[in-house]
Design an enzyme around this catalytic site. Structure first.
Site, PDB file in Angstrom:
ATOM      1  N   SER A   1     -10.068  -1.316   6.642  1.00  0.00           N
ATOM      2  CA  SER A   1      -9.460  -1.114   5.329  1.00  0.00           C
ATOM      3  C   SER A   1      -8.707  -2.294   4.745  1.00  0.00           C
ATOM      4  O   SER A   1      -8.279  -2.229   3.594  1.00  0.00           O
ATOM      5  CB  SER A   1      -8.524   0.080   5.373  1.00  0.00           C
ATOM      6  OG  SER A   1      -9.268   1.249   5.223  1.00  0.00           O
TER       7      SER A   1
ATOM      8  N   LYS B   1       0.853  -1.186   0.000  1.00  0.00           N
ATOM      9  CA  LYS B   1       0.000   0.000   0.000  1.00  0.00           C
ATOM     10  C   LYS B   1       0.896   1.246   0.000  1.00  0.00           C
ATOM     11  O   LYS B   1       1.968   1.243   0.626  1.00  0.00           O
ATOM     12  CB  LYS B   1      -0.896  -0.043   1.240  1.00  0.00           C
ATOM     13  CG  LYS B   1      -2.010   0.970   1.273  1.00  0.00           C
ATOM     14  CD  LYS B   1      -2.941   0.685   2.456  1.00  0.00           C
ATOM     15  CE  LYS B   1      -4.068   1.693   2.576  1.00  0.00           C
ATOM     16  NZ  LYS B   1      -4.989   1.381   3.696  1.00  0.00           N
TER      17      LYS B   1
ATOM     18  N   SER C   1      -9.896   1.240   2.551  1.00  0.00           N
ATOM     19  CA  SER C   1      -9.038   2.076   1.745  1.00  0.00           C
ATOM     20  C   SER C   1      -7.919   1.329   1.021  1.00  0.00           C
ATOM     21  O   SER C   1      -7.324   1.858   0.093  1.00  0.00           O
ATOM     22  CB  SER C   1      -8.404   3.140   2.632  1.00  0.00           C
ATOM     23  OG  SER C   1      -7.550   2.539   3.597  1.00  0.00           O
TER      24      SER C   1
HETATM   25  N1  GLN Z   1     -13.317   3.254   5.838  1.00  0.00           N
HETATM   26  C1  GLN Z   1     -12.856   3.656   7.132  1.00  0.00           C
HETATM   27  C2  GLN Z   1     -12.521   5.124   7.097  1.00  0.00           C
HETATM   28  O1  GLN Z   1     -12.829   5.726   6.138  1.00  0.00           O
HETATM   29  C3  GLN Z   1     -11.690   2.842   7.532  1.00  0.00           C
HETATM   30  C4  GLN Z   1     -10.453   3.239   6.858  1.00  0.00           C
HETATM   31  C5  GLN Z   1      -9.259   2.451   7.252  1.00  0.00           C
HETATM   32  O2  GLN Z   1      -9.356   1.389   7.864  1.00  0.00           O
HETATM   33  N2  GLN Z   1      -8.107   2.987   6.927  1.00  0.00           N
HETATM   34  O3  GLN Z   1     -11.978   5.685   8.003  1.00  0.00           O
END
Ligand code: GLN
Length: 478
Positions: free
Chosen positions: A163, A64, A139
């Site tokens: 995510s 990532k 994400s």
């Molecule tokens: N979708 C969640 C957010 O927008 C989790 C994101 C994540 O785990 N980085 O914060």
């Protein structure tokens, strides 16, 4: 070699037996990753592969875009980090390189990991390999899509509120968020420091166990890292689930879950019952507060972590268009205004608000108290069961653009994944079937802190009895 069908363990066997050479595997896989990328947009850049170490695991891996690799850019899917090149390797990267892995590139993500669809990336959205008109989740959407499409056999992502697990579920791959403290975050660009963990994406459970073993372990450069022995996860698979107590939290089976998701998860429960598990209903009474609690804690921490991006030390520096001589404050403001996207700005504003004097007690302090209640729910539940089972997400992959104008609908995709981050416990998603449109459904398993072993073992049993992980995506669609 049919690249999309390979697993890391399978490839390693072929390399050891002399059927394939490590160099050829790396070459072919990298070429395939590049060739496919215009379809998925999973990679944001390819690196000159780190020289293969001589370790046992000489396979390509991709990370990532918020994990630092020495000499390579790391931009977190944001314009504000353009031009930044990391001067050092993250802890997980050191471990990967020591094991011989070749880091071949950086994977697309929601800007600073804010999102559930990978649509907030400055590099444009990632496309779901099962239907190119749909999101891969987020994400870590690039990490999930790359593994699903076969661009790499495995990858790393990060999980602050789901995510890793939600994109794994949307893309039909295995994704695991380790216990808070299990994997070093040294060299991971921070989002919510009390929640963030790095974890693996793979095609099957055995690969997940192996990659988790490689990246786990104490690191004194991360103050939250826990000094505990790392079990030999791959060797511990195959113990069966006879007598294992699996809890089904009634608060996770709510209105709004797509019927096909519910159906697939209920069938999974039957599979575990047949394999001898003792399945029982449990209660996690504070579940309905988890999303609200998360969006206070996570935005507060994000707003403070993102304060360092101001044009001075990292990446982009911008000054007002017409100014000949700008004051330093103008430079800060212009850099942040031009560098951050809308969702990042929304998070910074929310987080700054909940931390501001006069509101701190009402929001941040309260959220911390509710977080403790959520954590206690799990502690109590784990007195009666060894594992908790639920859907990973209420829906399968949605269409690109479908939720971009409705942040609350987007935030609700993480309703089942957020509690594990708040409690710090390990959780994983694995493929458990398809909906009527042929999109993958994910099954979530959660375990006690530092009990990844039980998670992986149960997942392995399920995978052996079902075989959903063997299905491959079409790479078609609008
Ligand atoms: N979708 C969640 C957010 O927008 C989790 C994101 C994540 O785990 N980085 O914060």
């Amino acid at each position: 070699m049919k690249i999309p069908e390979q697993t890391a363990c399978g490839l390693m066997q072929k390399i050891v037996s002399g059927e394939l050479s490590a160099a050829r595997v790396a070459e072919e896989m990298t070429a395939y990753a590049r060739e496919l990328n215009p379809k998925t947009n999973a990679f944001v850049r390819f690196h000159d592969p780190s020289p293969s170490g001589d370790g046992a695991v000489s396979l390509p891996v991709a990370l990532k875009d918020n994990i630092c690799v020495r000499g390579c850019p790391a931009t977190c899917g944001s314009r504000i980090l353009s031009g930044f090149v990391s001067p050092y390797d993250a802890g997980v990267v050191e471990r990967l390189k020591d094991s011989g892995a070749r880091v071949i590139g950086s994977l697309n993500m929601d800007e600073f990991a804010f999102g559930s669809s990978t649509e907030t990336s400055a590099y444009g959205p990632v496309r779901n390999p099962w239907d190119l008109g749909r999101v891969p989740g987020g994400s870590s959407g690039g990490s999930a899509a790359a593994v699903s499409a076969g661009q790499v056999v495995w990858s790393l992502g990060s999980d602050t509120g789901g995510s890793i697990r939600q994109p794994a579920s949307f893309c039909g791959v295995v994704g695991l968020k380790p216990t808070y403290g299990r994997v070093s975050r040294y060299g991971l660009v921070a989002f919510g420091s009390s929640l963030d963990q790095i974890g693996p994406f793979t095609r099957d459970v055995a690969d997940c166990a192996l990659l988790l073993r490689i990246i786990s372990g104490f690191d004194d450069r991360d103050s939250t890292s826990v000094d505990r022995p790392v079990p030999d996860f791959p060797r511990l698979l195959g113990r069966g689930v006879k007598g294992l107590r699996i809890g089904i939290p009634k608060e996770y089976f709510i209105d709004g879950i797509e019927p096909d998701v519910l159906g697939a998860v209920r069938e999974a429960v039957e599979v575990f019952k047949k394999a001898g598990a003792d399945v029982r209903e449990i209660s996690l009474p504070h579940t309905s507060y988890a999303v609200a609690t998360y969006y206070i804690v996570a935005t507060a921490e994000a707003s403070s972590n993102l304060a360092r991006f101001d044009g001075v030390e990292y990446g982009l520096r911008a000054v007002p268009d017409k100014a000949r001589k700008a004051a330093i404050v103008d430079m800060y403001e212009t850099t942040r205004q031009k560098g951050f996207g809308d969702e990042a700005k929304r998070r910074i504003m929310l987080g700054t608000y909940v931390l501001s004097s006069g509101y701190y007690d009402a929001y941040y302090l309260r959220a911390q108290k509710v977080r403790t209640l959520i954590k206690r729910d799990f502690e109590k539940a784990f007195e009666d069961c060894d594992l908790i089972l639920s859907p990973t997400a209420p829906t399968t992959a949605f269409r690109i653009g479908e939720k971009t104008s409705d942040p609350i609908a987007m935030y609700l995709s993480d309703i089942f994944t957020i509690p594990a981050n708040l409690a710090g416990i390990p959780a994983m998603s694995l493929p458990c079937g398809f909906d009527k449109a042929g999109l993958p459904v994910g099954l979530q398993l959660m375990a006690r802190a530092f009990d990844e072993e039980t998670l992986l073992n149960a997942a392995f049993v399920y995978e052996q009895k079902t075989g959903w992980h063997k299905e491959r995506p079409s790479l078609k669609g609008a």
